[in-house]
Design an enzyme around this catalytic site. Structure first.
Site, PDB file in Angstrom:
ATOM      1  N   GLU A   1       1.107  -1.344  -0.064  1.00  0.00           N
ATOM      2  CA  GLU A   1      -0.189  -0.015   0.059  1.00  0.00           C
ATOM      3  C   GLU A   1       0.992   1.218  -0.383  1.00  0.00           C
ATOM      4  OE1 GLU A   1      -3.360   1.347  -0.440  1.00  0.00           O
ATOM      5  OE2 GLU A   1      -2.569   2.443  -0.133  1.00  0.00           O
TER       6      GLU A   1
ATOM      7  N   GLY B   1      -7.084   0.690   3.358  1.00  0.00           N
ATOM      8  CA  GLY B   1      -8.685   1.174   3.262  1.00  0.00           C
ATOM      9  C   GLY B   1      -8.883   1.683   1.693  1.00  0.00           C
ATOM     10  N   GLY B   2      -8.095   2.196   0.911  1.00  0.00           N
ATOM     11  CA  GLY B   2      -7.590   2.883   0.296  1.00  0.00           C
ATOM     12  C   GLY B   2      -9.676   3.784   0.432  1.00  0.00           C
ATOM     13  N   THR B   3      -9.707   4.091  -1.605  1.00  0.00           N
ATOM     14  CA  THR B   3     -10.686   5.053  -1.873  1.00  0.00           C
ATOM     15  C   THR B   3     -12.133   5.012  -0.916  1.00  0.00           C
ATOM     16  OG1 THR B   3      -9.922   5.307  -3.542  1.00  0.00           O
ATOM     17  CG2 THR B   3     -12.036   6.485  -2.917  1.00  0.00           C
ATOM     18  N   CYS B   4     -12.654   4.362  -0.593  1.00  0.00           N
ATOM     19  CA  CYS B   4     -13.824   4.088  -0.414  1.00  0.00           C
ATOM     20  C   CYS B   4     -13.493   4.206   2.073  1.00  0.00           C
ATOM     21  CB  CYS B   4     -14.215   2.405   0.388  1.00  0.00           C
ATOM     22  SG  CYS B   4     -15.492   1.873   1.428  1.00  0.00           S
TER      23      CYS B   4
ATOM     24  N   HIS C   1     -46.373  -3.717   6.814  1.00  0.00           N
ATOM     25  CA  HIS C   1     -47.228  -2.778   6.997  1.00  0.00           C
ATOM     26  C   HIS C   1     -46.983  -1.978   8.209  1.00  0.00           C
ATOM     27  CE1 HIS C   1     -49.592   1.059   6.811  1.00  0.00           C
ATOM     28  NE2 HIS C   1     -50.273   0.324   8.048  1.00  0.00           N
TER      29      HIS C   1
HETATM   30  C1  LIG Z   1     -16.492  10.243  -3.133  1.00  0.00           C
HETATM   31  C2  LIG Z   1     -16.755   9.256  -3.458  1.00  0.00           C
HETATM   32  C3  LIG Z   1     -18.004   8.735  -3.048  1.00  0.00           C
HETATM   33  C4  LIG Z   1     -18.082   6.970  -2.784  1.00  0.00           C
HETATM   34  N1  LIG Z   1     -19.292   6.300  -2.109  1.00  0.00           N
HETATM   35  C5  LIG Z   1     -19.488   5.125  -2.518  1.00  0.00           C
HETATM   36  C6  LIG Z   1     -20.628   4.622  -2.163  1.00  0.00           C
HETATM   37  O1  LIG Z   1     -21.479   5.013  -1.362  1.00  0.00           O
HETATM   38  N2  LIG Z   1     -20.881   3.595  -2.272  1.00  0.00           N
HETATM   39  C7  LIG Z   1     -19.876   2.525  -3.148  1.00  0.00           C
HETATM   40  O2  LIG Z   1     -19.635   1.147  -2.833  1.00  0.00           O
HETATM   41  N3  LIG Z   1     -18.793   3.426  -3.663  1.00  0.00           N
HETATM   42  C8  LIG Z   1     -18.400   4.355  -3.488  1.00  0.00           C
HETATM   43  N4  LIG Z   1     -17.463   4.840  -4.008  1.00  0.00           N
HETATM   44  C9  LIG Z   1     -16.358   4.302  -4.916  1.00  0.00           C
HETATM   45  C10 LIG Z   1     -15.374   3.543  -3.429  1.00  0.00           C
HETATM   46  O3  LIG Z   1     -15.499   3.986  -3.203  1.00  0.00           O
HETATM   47  C11 LIG Z   1     -14.715   2.304  -5.153  1.00  0.00           C
HETATM   48  O4  LIG Z   1     -14.887   1.813  -5.362  1.00  0.00           O
HETATM   49  C12 LIG Z   1     -13.415   1.913  -3.904  1.00  0.00           C
HETATM   50  O5  LIG Z   1     -13.297   2.546  -2.965  1.00  0.00           O
HETATM   51  C13 LIG Z   1     -12.733   1.044  -5.233  1.00  0.00           C
HETATM   52  O6  LIG Z   1     -11.833  -0.418  -4.589  1.00  0.00           O
HETATM   53  P1  LIG Z   1     -11.018  -0.190  -5.229  1.00  0.00           P
HETATM   54  O7  LIG Z   1     -10.567  -1.266  -4.132  1.00  0.00           O
HETATM   55  O8  LIG Z   1     -10.715  -1.194  -6.477  1.00  0.00           O
HETATM   56  O9  LIG Z   1      -9.499   0.759  -5.043  1.00  0.00           O
HETATM   57  P2  LIG Z   1      -9.515   1.884  -4.172  1.00  0.00           P
HETATM   58  O10 LIG Z   1     -10.636   1.333  -2.922  1.00  0.00           O
HETATM   59  O11 LIG Z   1      -9.625   3.244  -4.974  1.00  0.00           O
HETATM   60  O12 LIG Z   1      -8.161   1.100  -3.526  1.00  0.00           O
HETATM   61  C14 LIG Z   1      -6.745   1.356  -3.739  1.00  0.00           C
HETATM   62  C15 LIG Z   1      -5.602   0.955  -3.085  1.00  0.00           C
HETATM   63  O13 LIG Z   1      -4.765   0.973  -3.911  1.00  0.00           O
HETATM   64  C16 LIG Z   1      -3.379   1.839  -3.107  1.00  0.00           C
HETATM   65  N5  LIG Z   1      -2.329   2.052  -5.028  1.00  0.00           N
HETATM   66  C17 LIG Z   1      -2.743   2.495  -5.514  1.00  0.00           C
HETATM   67  N6  LIG Z   1      -1.452   2.210  -6.773  1.00  0.00           N
HETATM   68  C18 LIG Z   1      -0.580   1.482  -6.306  1.00  0.00           C
HETATM   69  C19 LIG Z   1       0.464   1.315  -6.738  1.00  0.00           C
HETATM   70  N7  LIG Z   1       1.311   1.754  -7.812  1.00  0.00           N
HETATM   71  N8  LIG Z   1       2.058   1.011  -5.099  1.00  0.00           N
HETATM   72  C20 LIG Z   1       0.901   0.689  -4.123  1.00  0.00           C
HETATM   73  N9  LIG Z   1       0.009   1.017  -3.742  1.00  0.00           N
HETATM   74  C21 LIG Z   1      -1.030   1.051  -4.616  1.00  0.00           C
HETATM   75  C22 LIG Z   1      -4.380   3.087  -3.271  1.00  0.00           C
HETATM   76  O14 LIG Z   1      -3.331   3.857  -2.291  1.00  0.00           O
HETATM   77  C23 LIG Z   1      -5.520   3.018  -2.893  1.00  0.00           C
HETATM   78  O15 LIG Z   1      -5.349   2.387  -1.136  1.00  0.00           O
HETATM   79  C24 LIG Z   1     -16.933   6.510  -3.447  1.00  0.00           C
HETATM   80  C25 LIG Z   1     -15.507   6.718  -4.477  1.00  0.00           C
HETATM   81  C26 LIG Z   1     -15.858   8.670  -4.235  1.00  0.00           C
HETATM   82  C27 LIG Z   1     -14.648   9.118  -4.982  1.00  0.00           C
END
Ligand SMILES: Cc1cc2nc3c(=O)[nH]c(=O)nc-3n(C[C@H](O)[C@H](O)[C@H](O)COP(=O)(O)OP(=O)(O)OC[C@H]3O[C@@H](n4cnc5c(N)ncnc54)[C@H](O)[C@@H]3O)c2cc1C
Length: 459
Positions: free
Chosen positions: A34, A39-42, A441
């Site tokens: 990482e 935990g990434g984006t979510c 209901h």
């Molecule tokens: C504002 C917003 C609101 C959202 N609300 C919702 C919602 O309500 N419900 C829903 O289902 N989805 C929602 N989403 C979408 C959801 O967040 C994403 O679809 C989900 O997080 C995707 O998960 P993922 O595992 O593909 O990647 P991500 O969660 O993006 O994780 C990818 C990880 O990889 C890491 N990474 C990237 N490149 C490298 C590298 N080269 N080396 C090491 N690490 C790396 C990143 O740092 C990140 O931690 C929302 C998104 C946003 C932006």
């Protein structure tokens, strides 16, 4: 010298961590990498913080409307934005730390913190370390797109990520982009007390949805005092003192909107351009999404791509479902495929939109004979009792097979109600199963059988 693992996982989003733990539990030696926050984006800048903020915004909205319910609040509603952010940070912290602890305490799993880049088809570099494995799983997610809008490089603007640091009330927030992410922020900040303008290039909001859905959402947002500028075909930004001016070039209304802050929410791009994919020969499409088959295999044997970076989904539940499909195929002898899953998602404005399967537009395009049932929320008892009657519920079924084709439920509790339809779609049972079911209901769900009993041919 490279350190050899049985599997390497890049990214700790929604698919990587459960897959890493599952693989390690089978005795495999696993590495997970990482580069930013666990935990990434979510967890950090997406679903969890935004839904936490949406909850604060709803509390403000309910308090403002308390009088309508006979509840008197004898002072003006005051929003403490620092407290709002603290609450959000705390919810995020628990989740982020939870993922980190989970990974770091799993046996047979080594966590690397740094940017991962392929050096060869089965070799990945993280800082000074070279790792190799026969199996590599890419879960790198995506980030906010920053298209080359004129003047964008001259002004400061927020994205969903930098918005997370905001602990003050923007006087006038201009949200560029009228789709899922932009609309959630727009309503939330309006409820916190900002003036809000949504600027959308297309002729209507949230264009993936049916026109009636777009229109109803437009009305919901305008009812709360949000300004909406559609068909803003040549958006350009300009610094005006400490303000930001957005040229919207709309057919009607002022040609420029001047606000205190701008939020760019015009789509997402995959984090694949700096991953060294070319060193591994991994194919991407023209937008940078990693190309996969229906079991998430890339063109290079042993390498898989899961989550947002494969372009097959853009949600937490699709990323997690990618993990389940890969694990089922690799570990359980269960040949699951992405093509078997049904489109499902929600838009978390208030009231929310719950979606499953095809839109009405898609059903019409398919040319099949279909039936449609639609009911405004003003005719849903529970919504009337709660005083929240905006929106409607719409369900489409195949006239011949009686399969449920899709649903758009826009109204109070509809992010939950949609599952009563989704689950039956997965069973492939005819719609009459729900039509004959006795629902409780008073709930919003109790009207789904009623709607299915009033179906009419789709003209
Ligand atoms: C504002 C917003 C609101 C959202 N609300 C919702 C919602 O309500 N419900 C829903 O289902 N989805 C929602 N989403 C979408 C959801 O967040 C994403 O679809 C989900 O997080 C995707 O998960 P993922 O595992 O593909 O990647 P991500 O969660 O993006 O994780 C990818 C990880 O990889 C890491 N990474 C990237 N490149 C490298 C590298 N080269 N080396 C090491 N690490 C790396 C990143 O740092 C990140 O931690 C929302 C998104 C946003 C932006």
């Amino acid at each position: 010298m490279a350190t050899t693992y049985d599997a390497i996982i890049i990214g700790t989003g929604q698919a990587g961590p459960p897959l890493a733990v599952r693989l390690a539990s089978t005795g495999m030696k696993v590495a997970i990498i990482e580069r930013k926050r666990f935990g990434g984006t979510c967890v950090n800048t997406g679903c969890i913080p935004t839904k936490t903020l949406v909850a604060s915004a709803r509390a403000a909205h309910v308090a403002r409307h308390a009088g309508e319910y006979g509840v008197r609040i004898d002072s003006a509603i005051d929003i403490d934005m620092k407290k709002v952010k603290e609450r959000k940070d705390e919810v995020v912290r628990r989740s982020n730390e939870g993922v980190e602890k989970w990974l770091k305490s799993t046996e047979k799993l080594t966590v690397y913190e740094g940017h991962a880049r392929f050096e060869g088809a089965h070799q990945v570099r993280v800082g000074d370390e070279l790792l190799e494995a026969d199996k590599i799983f890419i879960n790198v997610g995506g980030r906010a797109a920053t298209p080359p809008l004129p003047g964008l490089d001259q002004v400061s603007y927020f994205t969903n990520s930098t918005m997370m640091e905001v602990d003050f009330l923007p006087e006038h927030l201009i949200v560029i982009g009228g789709s899922y992410i932009g609309l959630e922020f727009a309503q939330m900040y309006r409820r916190f007390g900002s003036e809000v303008t949504i600027v959308e290039m297309g002729p209507r909001l949230i264009q993936r949805e049916d026109e009636d859905v777009s229109e109803a959402i437009n009305t919901i947002l305008e009812n709360e005092g949000i300004n909406i500028r559609l068909s803003a075909e040549c958006i350009a930004l300009e610094k005006r003192g400490d303000k930001v001016a957005v040229n919207v070039d709309c057919k009607s209304g002022d040609k420029t909107v001047v606000g205190s802050h701008a939020l760019l929410a015009v789509g997402r791009v995959p984090n694949t351009e700096d991953l060294g994919l070319e060193n591994a020969g991994i194919a991407v499409d023209r937008r940078g999404y990693i190309q996969v088959d229906d079991q998430f295999r890339t063109n290079v044997p042993g390498i898989y791509a899961l989550g947002d970076c494969n372009g097959r989904g853009a949600f937490t539940h699709t990323a997690y479902n990618d993990y389940e499909i890969v694990a089922a195929n690799l570990l359980d002898g269960d040949e699951r495929r992405v093509n078997d899953r049904i489109t499902a998602y929600a838009l978390y404005i208030d009231p929310p939109l719950g979606r499953a399967g095809m839109t009405e537009t898609e059903v019409r395009k398919s040319g099949r004979k279909a039936l449609i049932g639609k009911r405004p929320m003003t005719r849903v008892g529970r919504a009337v009792e709660k005083g929240e009657t905006q929106g409607f519920m719409k369900v489409l079924v195949d006239a011949g097979t009686k399969d449920i084709l899709g649903a758009a439920l826009l109204g109070i509790e509809c992010d939950e109600v949609i599952h009563s339809i989704l689950d039956v779609m997965y069973t492939k049972a005819p719609y009459t199963v729900i039509q004959r079911a006795m629902h409780i209901h008073p709930t919003v769900s109790e009207l789904i059988p009623t709607i299915l009993g009033e179906l009419k041919p789709l003209e």
